[in-house]
Enzyme design. Structure first.
Site, mmCIF file in Angstrom:
data_model
loop_
_atom_site.group_PDB
_atom_site.id
_atom_site.type_symbol
_atom_site.label_atom_id
_atom_site.label_comp_id
_atom_site.label_asym_id
_atom_site.label_seq_id
_atom_site.Cartn_x
_atom_site.Cartn_y
_atom_site.Cartn_z
ATOM 1 N N GLY A 1 2.358 -0.980 0.391
ATOM 2 C CA GLY A 1 1.018 -1.545 0.251
ATOM 3 C C GLY A 1 0.953 -3.040 0.433
ATOM 4 O O GLY A 1 0.470 -3.768 -0.445
ATOM 5 N N ASN B 1 -0.472 -4.793 3.172
ATOM 6 C CA ASN B 1 -1.385 -5.300 4.193
ATOM 7 C C ASN B 1 -2.404 -6.271 3.587
ATOM 8 O O ASN B 1 -3.144 -6.940 4.306
ATOM 9 C CB ASN B 1 -2.122 -4.158 4.897
ATOM 10 C CG ASN B 1 -2.974 -3.341 3.953
ATOM 11 O OD1 ASN B 1 -2.445 -2.549 3.182
ATOM 12 N ND2 ASN B 1 -4.290 -3.524 3.996
ATOM 13 N N THR B 2 -2.422 -6.369 2.242
ATOM 14 C CA THR B 2 -3.361 -7.270 1.586
ATOM 15 C C THR B 2 -2.842 -7.619 0.194
ATOM 16 O O THR B 2 -1.851 -7.059 -0.277
ATOM 17 C CB THR B 2 -4.761 -6.615 1.476
ATOM 18 O OG1 THR B 2 -5.710 -7.582 1.014
ATOM 19 C CG2 THR B 2 -4.744 -5.437 0.521
ATOM 20 N N GLY B 3 -3.511 -8.562 -0.472
ATOM 21 C CA GLY B 3 -3.237 -8.865 -1.864
ATOM 22 C C GLY B 3 -1.835 -9.347 -2.159
ATOM 23 O O GLY B 3 -1.187 -10.006 -1.346
ATOM 24 N N ILE B 4 -1.335 -8.986 -3.346
ATOM 25 C CA ILE B 4 -0.030 -9.491 -3.773
ATOM 26 C C ILE B 4 1.108 -8.882 -2.952
ATOM 27 O O ILE B 4 2.173 -9.492 -2.831
ATOM 28 C CB ILE B 4 0.206 -9.275 -5.282
ATOM 29 C CG1 ILE B 4 0.229 -7.799 -5.653
ATOM 30 C CG2 ILE B 4 -0.844 -10.010 -6.099
ATOM 31 C CD1 ILE B 4 0.584 -7.547 -7.122
ATOM 32 N N GLY B 5 0.893 -7.700 -2.387
ATOM 33 C CA GLY B 5 1.920 -7.122 -1.526
ATOM 34 C C GLY B 5 2.135 -7.953 -0.274
ATOM 35 O O GLY B 5 3.278 -8.189 0.147
ATOM 36 N N SER C 1 0.810 -2.819 -14.852
ATOM 37 C CA SER C 1 -0.356 -3.594 -15.267
ATOM 38 C C SER C 1 -0.427 -3.611 -16.776
ATOM 39 O O SER C 1 0.026 -2.667 -17.451
ATOM 40 C CB SER C 1 -1.638 -2.968 -14.710
ATOM 41 O OG SER C 1 -2.793 -3.521 -15.326
ATOM 42 N N TYR D 1 -6.210 5.442 -14.798
ATOM 43 C CA TYR D 1 -5.506 4.262 -14.290
ATOM 44 C C TYR D 1 -4.470 3.782 -15.305
ATOM 45 O O TYR D 1 -3.312 3.515 -14.959
ATOM 46 C CB TYR D 1 -6.498 3.139 -13.999
ATOM 47 C CG TYR D 1 -5.841 1.865 -13.502
ATOM 48 C CD1 TYR D 1 -5.172 1.834 -12.284
ATOM 49 C CD2 TYR D 1 -5.878 0.690 -14.264
ATOM 50 C CE1 TYR D 1 -4.549 0.677 -11.830
ATOM 51 C CE2 TYR D 1 -5.266 -0.473 -13.818
ATOM 52 C CZ TYR D 1 -4.604 -0.476 -12.606
ATOM 53 O OH TYR D 1 -3.991 -1.617 -12.155
#
Length: 319
Positions: free
Chosen positions: A23, A25-29, A156, A182
């Site tokens: 994961g 392609n965006t964010g913290i990854g 989290s 979640y």
């Protein structure tokens, strides 16, 4: 900007090392991939959406085009909502990558509407926990032969909010609640990392360490389902009220990077981190019985009941 945010200050290079990030392609990854790439690593970007993954790959390469000793980015398909896709990805890695030094279980979804993965699992449990559980264990023989190796799982603080219904993990009986689902999936991340460390120790396997972490509350696309599962306008309201206190993706990636590369935690395993320091997970996150039972259930759910990743032969190593 939060009042305090931990930073990874290590300047260690990763030249000659291979890292896998789900994961990214965006964010913290994506920020984690950028950092590893700058350090010289071969970074395998395991993404569900290859178009978005290609955009992220090009963006990282453009940002680093003038840097010396940058690494290599390789984009591969891996849809965590499909165990077949996870198996296909793992096979490709085992067929083509002689070593895996860092595995970052980063991808995740948050508070999505009720749904199921391709394999019939509650969407958040299946994506956030079971897919990463399967991926890690399929790659473990290669990780064992790539020591020192680190397995980093992004959880989290939400794992503290609810317990775990081990007899109804997939909400087949109880009423579905997006926030509870979640929280349960993130608690599963903590328990998995803890039990994996314990089992590695039981099998006298050193040099493969596990880490679990809370990245902070971050400005990312993770909250894209809030308007559906809370109320219309929730995402805008939360962003407006809490925006000044949210971390940027770059800051949010720091604890992941710390656990993946920093020398200061090189000999630690099975612990939980926040802002680049060890902290205590919830009471449930420290429950040995929960951890063992979840492991057994997860092995059965992903079809690994008769597989021992701690003694399995690495197919890339000749007998």
């Amino acid at each position: 900007m939060p009042w305090f945010s931990g930073r990874c200050t290590s300047a260690v290079k990763l030249i000659g090392k291979t890292a896998i990030i789900t994961g990214c392609n965006t964010g913290i990854g994506k920020e984690t991939a950028l950092d590893f790439y700058k350090r010289g690593a071969k970074v395998i970007m395991a993404c569900r959406n290859l178009d978005k993954g290609e955009e992220a790959k090009k963006d990282i390469e453009n940002k680093c085009k003038d840097l010396p000793e940058s690494g290599k980015l390789v984009l591969e398909k891996c849809d965590l909502a499909s165990l077949n896709s996870v198996r296909d990805f793992a096979k490709k890695i085992l067929d083509n990558e002689p070593q895996v030094n860092i595995l970052v279980n980063n991808a995740g979804i948050m508070m999505c509407p009720k749904g199921e993965t391709e394999d019939g699992f509650e969407t958040q449990l299946g994506t956030n926990h079971l897919a990463h559980f399967l991926l890690t264990l399929l790659l473990l023989p290669r990780l064992r032969n790539s020591k020192p190796a680190r397995i980093v799982t992004v959880s989290s603080k939400a794992h503290t909010r609810n317990g775990m219904k081990l007899d109804d993990l997939n909400f087949k009986v109880r009423r579905y609640n997006a926030a509870e689902a979640y929280s349960q999936s993130k608690l599963a991340n903590v328990l998995f990392s803890k039990e994996l460390a314990a089992k590695l120790k039981e099998h006298n396997i050193d040099g493969v360490n596990t880490y679990c972490l809370h990245p902070g509350v971050i400005k990312t696309e993770l909250g894209r389902h809030l308007d559906e599962t809370l109320f219309r306008g929730a995402r805008l309201l939360i962003g407006t009220v809490f925006g000044p206190f949210l971390k940027s993706p770059e800051l949010g990636a720091q604890t992941t990077i710390y656990c993946s590369v920093d020398e200061k935690c090189a000999n630690e395993t099975g612990l939980y981190y926040s802002d680049c320091v060890v902290t205590s997970p919830s009471h449930n996150g420290r429950n040995d019985e929960y951890a063992k039972k979840l492991w057994e259930i997860s092995m059965d759910l992903v079809g690994l009941k008769d597989y021992n990743p701690f003694t399995a032969h690495d197919p890339g190593v000749k007998s």
